[in-house]
Design an enzyme around this catalytic site. Structure first.
Site, PDB file in Angstrom:
ATOM      1  N   SER A   8       5.043  -4.275  -8.283  1.00 35.30           N
ATOM      2  CA  SER A   8       4.348  -3.623  -7.216  1.00 35.30           C
ATOM      3  C   SER A   8       4.928  -4.086  -5.901  1.00 35.30           C
ATOM      4  O   SER A   8       4.990  -5.168  -5.591  1.00 35.30           O
ATOM      5  CB  SER A   8       3.021  -4.061  -7.570  1.00 35.30           C
ATOM      6  OG  SER A   8       2.104  -3.514  -6.589  1.00 35.30           O
ATOM      7  N   GLY A   9       5.075  -3.161  -5.057  1.00 38.00           N
ATOM      8  CA  GLY A   9       5.674  -3.452  -3.824  1.00 38.00           C
ATOM      9  C   GLY A   9       7.094  -3.381  -3.642  1.00 38.00           C
ATOM     10  O   GLY A   9       7.442  -3.735  -2.584  1.00 38.00           O
ATOM     11  N   THR A  52       7.098   4.069  -4.869  1.00 41.50           N
ATOM     12  CA  THR A  52       6.382   5.284  -4.099  1.00 41.50           C
ATOM     13  C   THR A  52       7.323   6.065  -3.235  1.00 41.50           C
ATOM     14  O   THR A  52       7.413   7.215  -3.063  1.00 41.50           O
ATOM     15  CB  THR A  52       4.976   5.007  -3.536  1.00 41.50           C
ATOM     16  OG1 THR A  52       4.274   4.520  -4.760  1.00 41.50           O
ATOM     17  CG2 THR A  52       4.548   6.209  -3.020  1.00 41.50           C
ATOM     18  N   ASN A  70       1.480  -5.695  -2.170  1.00 41.66           N
ATOM     19  CA  ASN A  70       1.910  -4.195  -1.627  1.00 41.66           C
ATOM     20  C   ASN A  70       0.806  -3.596  -0.951  1.00 41.66           C
ATOM     21  O   ASN A  70      -0.153  -3.587  -1.207  1.00 41.66           O
ATOM     22  CB  ASN A  70       2.323  -3.312  -2.992  1.00 41.66           C
ATOM     23  CG  ASN A  70       3.144  -1.913  -2.365  1.00 41.66           C
ATOM     24  OD1 ASN A  70       3.183  -1.663  -1.150  1.00 41.66           O
ATOM     25  ND2 ASN A  70       3.310  -1.158  -3.408  1.00 41.66           N
ATOM     26  N   SER A 117       0.219   0.360  -2.642  1.00 40.25           N
ATOM     27  CA  SER A 117       0.318   0.379  -4.116  1.00 40.25           C
ATOM     28  C   SER A 117      -0.145   1.331  -4.697  1.00 40.25           C
ATOM     29  O   SER A 117      -1.252   1.674  -4.503  1.00 40.25           O
ATOM     30  CB  SER A 117      -0.152  -1.088  -4.854  1.00 40.25           C
ATOM     31  OG  SER A 117      -0.001  -1.071  -6.112  1.00 40.25           O
ATOM     32  N   SER A 118       0.495   2.038  -5.796  1.00 40.97           N
ATOM     33  CA  SER A 118       0.005   3.200  -6.453  1.00 40.97           C
ATOM     34  C   SER A 118      -0.885   2.568  -7.340  1.00 40.97           C
ATOM     35  O   SER A 118      -0.333   1.828  -8.280  1.00 40.97           O
ATOM     36  CB  SER A 118       1.048   4.083  -7.286  1.00 40.97           C
ATOM     37  OG  SER A 118       1.892   4.786  -6.160  1.00 40.97           O
ATOM     38  N   GLY A 177       3.988  -0.782 -11.499  1.00 39.26           N
ATOM     39  CA  GLY A 177       5.065  -1.634 -11.787  1.00 39.26           C
ATOM     40  C   GLY A 177       4.342  -2.824 -12.451  1.00 39.26           C
ATOM     41  O   GLY A 177       3.147  -2.970 -12.301  1.00 39.26           O
ATOM     42  N   GLU A 204       2.608  -6.135 -13.296  1.00 40.67           N
ATOM     43  CA  GLU A 204       1.478  -7.009 -12.308  1.00 40.67           C
ATOM     44  C   GLU A 204       1.344  -8.096 -13.215  1.00 40.67           C
ATOM     45  O   GLU A 204       1.119  -8.222 -14.324  1.00 40.67           O
ATOM     46  CB  GLU A 204       0.512  -6.166 -12.089  1.00 40.67           C
ATOM     47  CG  GLU A 204       0.639  -4.874 -11.049  1.00 40.67           C
ATOM     48  CD  GLU A 204      -0.620  -4.165 -10.975  1.00 40.67           C
ATOM     49  OE1 GLU A 204      -0.281  -3.360 -10.049  1.00 40.67           O
ATOM     50  OE2 GLU A 204      -1.686  -4.325 -11.412  1.00 40.67           O
TER      51      GLU A 204
END
Length: 981
Positions: A159-160, A164, A215, A218-219, A438, A440
């Site tokens: 994540s980050g 995206t 992030n 973050s999605s 991603g 986590e």
């Protein structure tokens, strides 16, 4: 050794079991001083300096390479150092064969994604230009026709790491390629599907992304975007699949995090009237669902700009204004629900009545019914409805479940609307882009993190299977000589999660038990899997269990797992939402089943609807099935530091990501292996055109392939021949493709020249035919104008000639008449003189004299009649001319006045004028007939007859024709008594 100690020499120093790139500062007094590339200064005693501790760096590692499979030194430190060198130069992309490593710069790099870059990379093969995400997108697009199958791009990373943004860049490039393809009409700059797919990104980000600890964007859901292409190369359809939206974030967030972007965007961008309409006049800090984490604003996020982009995207995707308004009402209603507070008074009681009223108005619900549902549970026992009060904790859970259900259904509705807009034909190949959450590992990891990391394990398995397992299996099957490579297999970890009696099975089983709790679930997990090497049983915590994932060990909090897995809320809440006055809310929950799949308030003991984890597992397996039939491209996103700071490269953070992603093994297998493979027939049919010698159609295909490959690489380092396939390295394939394109381009130029010649000839013939047609019509026009002028001139000549002849005849008749009169008078005078003399002398001759007088008188009367005849003819001709002029005058008057009359008046006037013209024509005809009868050509002299160009009757006939508007004749020849017309 001493040669390495010169000042400025580049060396590798082993420090704490890690090789660190360093530069020698000095070497003297028995101490070697080096400075690492990461800012640390090391002092090494001469006794400590050995070839294992310090050794020279290869030039390829010192300068950096664009493709890490070309590194001379294959170890983690060399890969890390290469990424660091390129990162400092703002070269964030690095290739590993066809795999792309992308390091998030956390800043905008000028010129990196300009339209010129898109055009540049679209014209080159992979490897001809520096590494870039556009190069991967272009290769993916070309492979639709090169490999004749569908393609997919898997974007992975923590994540980050920038997944995206990478997805948006891929969509942007493919959209441009589609617009420039032969399948897109020249009159259209972009098609409906392309524009809809690009504009869907702001909406999906606003409703599905949020700020987390790692992030800012973050999605919080996974998505797989599938683009369907036509044979012409343009996008003709698409579809978006969403996976596991994090609903829990709507009602609570961890410290330092935010709710979904759309809530803050709505509060920042809505107009004053809309805020009053939606009861949003208060700042974000006043809403419970937004102020729990203490993070309201972020400098890197522009909420007002996001709101405007969402509104623009909604217009492009043709969301109705009423739908957009109801959607914002729903979001406002969710925020109002969060501000409902409770107190204990014989059960939970609502203390904020006005907030309940506001929420009811926004959601179209009954205020009293909403209050009852939030504070009481209704069950039916033996036909009677029994209401039991809820505790404050239960009331809060009811409130939160309503808010999460509203938001989740709204998100699903948005995805369906987007899919309706981008839906199209699916009759050719497709490109799929997977942007999924991603790996986590937070301080507190819950049910959402468990599913997210499970998905990442499946993707890592796919990566391993495609890059390592299947590759080595095929090498062995085809008899290709190469050295096997050890790699980290995560199959056992996946077995722990998804196999029979695995963790997912236990969670689903416990979710179906009426008395199942989170702690009974944990006891079963411990008892069943405590001996599994990938399962972690904490010694102290009594509410946690752990899993050793490929990316590291993660501890999960068991509390709330069963409730989230069941994903249910009471039937009375569902029925209340279905009774909403808003059609939008009603439509969202119309097809949502009750706990027992029937419209009832009865509280069942088990729910037949599939659990969240089982649904997610099935959708994940379906996704893997789609990916398995596609040719994959991999993009590994890497974040350089945990603080999201630009220009900061933390080696510890990066090396961990390289390890668990298998980057070193990937580099090794890409360097030693042959990732490109084609059957003998396929290879020969594709590349025989680049052979200068004519390839025979008969013979051994294997030998033909070897002859062709030997011309490019006699050492056989870049290719091998298997039993049924040709195996090549990507560099060799790129050279073959480049030469093939050159040959095809030259052939295309020849074909193009012939086509242009054919087109030019065809155009010339068309132009020549058009010119001849124009010439024909122009000549006709010129001749017609000349004829009309000549005819008018002939008519003028005829008119003047007739007048001249008539005047000449009249003049001659008058002169003749005068001559005859004079002669007669002279004769009379001559006769009178002798008679007078005779009368005077002879009286007996009276009778004879009287007779002579009578004879003379008779002759005089005859002469008078002959003199009167020309006068009558002249008068009749004048009357005829007068009648003709009168006819012409009436015709002109009719033409001038007819446009001023109405239809009935026109008809009446027409009849009168026609009658008058007919009468005058008859009168003229009668006069002309009398004139003809009076004319006597027999008595004229021959000279007079010769002077007349036309007979009187012919002249009169021409005058009649002129009065009737017919064409005049031209006198061609004439002889005495005969006229030809």
């Amino acid at each position: 050794m001493e040669a390495f100690f010169t000042e400025g020499a580049r060396v590798w120093v082993r420090e704490k079991e890690q090789l660190v790139p360093s530069t020698v500062n000095s070497c003297g007094d028995g101490t070697l001083v080096v400075t690492t590339d990461y800012g640390e200064v090391l002092y090494l005693q001469t006794a400590e300096v050995t070839r294992e501790r310090v050794y020279a760096m290869h030039p390829s590692s010192n300068e950096g390479v664009e493709d890490m499979s070309r590194l001379a030194e294959l170890h983690e430190a060399a890969i890390l150092h290469n990424l660091h060198l390129r990162y400092k130069k703002d070269s964030i992309y690095t290739n590993i064969g066809s795999i792309l490593a992308a390091v998030n710069p956390y800043k905008q790099i000028p010129g990196m994604y300009d339209p010129d870059r898109v055009e540049l990379y679209s014209k080159h093969h992979l490897g001809e230009l520096p590494p870039h995400i556009y190069a991967i997108a272009n290769e993916c697009y070309r492979c639709i026709w090169k490999r004749h199958d569908s393609q997919c791009v898997l974007i992975s990373g923590e994540s980050g790491a920038g997944k995206t943004e990478s997805t948006k860049l891929l969509l942007q490039f493919l959209s441009v390629m589609s617009q420039n393809s032969a399948g897109t009409p020249p009159t259209e700059k972009s098609t409906r599907v392309e524009e809809a797919i690009v504009q869907s990104s702001p909406i999906m980000e606003a409703f599905g992304n949020a700020k987390t600890v790692y992030n800012n964007n973050s999605s919080r859901f996974g998505k797989f975007i599938q683009l369907h292409f036509s044979e012409g190369g343009n996008i003709q359809g698409g579809c978006v699949f969403d996976y596991l939206l994090e609903k829990n974030r709507v009602v609570r967030q961890n410290p330092g995090e935010r709710n979904y972007h759309i809530f803050y965007a709505l509060l920042a961008g809505a107009t004053k009237d809309h805020k009053e309409q939606y009861f949003l006049a208060e700042p974000p800090e006043s809403f419970h669902y937004l102020n729990q984490s203490g993070c309201i604003k972020d400098k890197s996020l522009n909420d007002k700009e996001l709101y405007n982009s969402v509104l623009e995207a909604l217009k492009v995707l043709e969301f109705a204004e009423e739908e957009s308004r109801d959607m914002f009402k729903l979001l406002s209603g969710v925020l109002q629900l969060g501000n409902i507070e409770f107190m204990t008074a014989g059960g939970a009681q609502i203390t904020t009545k006005q907030v309940v009223s506001n929420a009811s108005d926004l959601l179209g619900l009954d205020c009293f019914q909403l209050s009852e549902v939030l504070t009481q549970r209704s069950i039916i026992l033996r036909g009677e409805e029994i209401c039991s009060p809820l505790t404050i904790e239960q009331a809060v859970d009811s409130r939160d479940s309503v808010a999460m259900a509203l938001y989740a259904q709204c998100f699903s509705w948005i995805v369906r609307k987007i899919n309706q807009k981008v839906k199209g034909k699916e009759n050719f190949k497709s490109i799929g882009i997977l942007d999924i959450f991603g790996f986590e590992n937070f301080e507190v990891n819950r049910f959402e993190q468990f599913n997210i990391n499970y998905a990442n394990e499946k993707l890592q398995e796919y990566f391993n299977k495609h890059i390592f397992s299947l590759e080595q299996l095929e090498y062995n099957r085809e008899g290709v000589q190469w050295d096997a490579i050890d790699w980290m297999d995560n199959a056992e970890c996946l077995d722990l999660i998804e196999k029979k009696l695995g963790m997912l099975a236990l969670v689903n089983e416990e979710s179906r038990f009426p008395k199942g709790t989170d702690f009974t679930l944990m006891e079963k997990l411990h008892s069943r899997h405590s001996t599994n090497p990938y399962y972690v049983k904490p010694r102290l915590a009594d509410h946690q269990f752990g899993i050793k994932h490929y990316a590291g060990e993660v501890l999960y909090d068991v509390r709330g797992i069963l409730e989230k897995n069941r994903d249910t809320f009471r039937d009375d809440i569902l029925n209340m939402l279905k009774e909403s006055r808003l059609d939008f809310i009603y439509d969202l929950f119309e097809k949502v089943g009750s706990r027992n799949n029937e419209e009832t308030l009865k509280m069942g003991t088990a729910r037949r609807k599939p659990t969240v984890s089982s649904q997610f597992r099935d959708s994940l397996h379906s996704l893997m099935g789609t990916l398995s039939v596609s040719n994959p491209f991999f993009i590994r996103c890497i974040k350089p530091n945990m603080e999201k700071n630009p220009t900061v490269f933390d080696p510890e953070v990066v090396i961990n990501q390289l390890r668990y992603s298998g980057m070193l093994e990937t580099v090794k297998i890409r360097r030693a292996g042959f990732p490109v493979r084609r059957t003998f027939v396929d290879f020969l049919s594709r590349y025989k055109i680049i052979s200068k010698n004519k390839v025979s159609t008969v013979g051994d295909d294997k030998k033909k392939n070897m002859d062709l490959l030997t011309k490019y690489d006699k050492t056989k380092k870049e290719w091998q021949i298997g039993k049924t396939k040709v195996f090549m390295k990507e560099a060799l394939e790129q050279r073959l493709e480049k030469d093939r394109d050159e040959v095809r381009r030259a052939a295309a130029m020849v074909i193009r020249a012939h086509l242009l010649a054919y087109s030019a000839r065809k155009h010339f013939k068309q132009v020549r035919s058009s010119v001849l047609t124009l010439q024909k019509h122009f000549r006709k026009h010129i001749l017609r104008r000349r004829f009309v002028r000549q005819r008018k001139a002939a008519l003028v000549l005829q008119r003047h000639r007739r007048g001249q002849v008539a005047r000449s005849r009249v003049r001659k008749i008058r002169e003749e008449r005068k001559r005859l009169k004079r002669e007669e008078e002279e004769k009379t005078k001559k006769k009178e003189q002798p008679e007078a003399k005779t009368d005077g002398g002879e009286g007996g001759g009276g009778g004879g004299g009287e007779e002579k007088k009578q004879e003379v008188a008779g002759k005089g009367a005859t002469n008078e009649e002959e003199g009167e005849k020309p006068d009558v003819e002249t008068r009749q001709m004048e009357e005829i001319l007068k009648l003709e002029r009168e006819i012409e005058r009436l015709q002109r008057k009719r033409e001038d006045g007819v446009s001023l009359l109405c239809e009935s008046s026109k008809q009446e006037l027409q009849l009168r004028r026609d009658a008058e013209i007919k009468r005058m024509k008859m009168e003229a005809s009668r006069k002309a007939t009398e004139l003809i009868d009076l004319l006597n050509f027999g008595g004229l002299d021959a000279a007079l007859v010769d002077a007349e160009p036309k007979a009187p009757d012919a002249e009169l006939q021409n005058r009649r024709h002129n009065s009737e508007g017919t064409t005049y004749g031209v006198c061609l020849s004439h002889s005495p008594g005969t006229y030809t017309w």
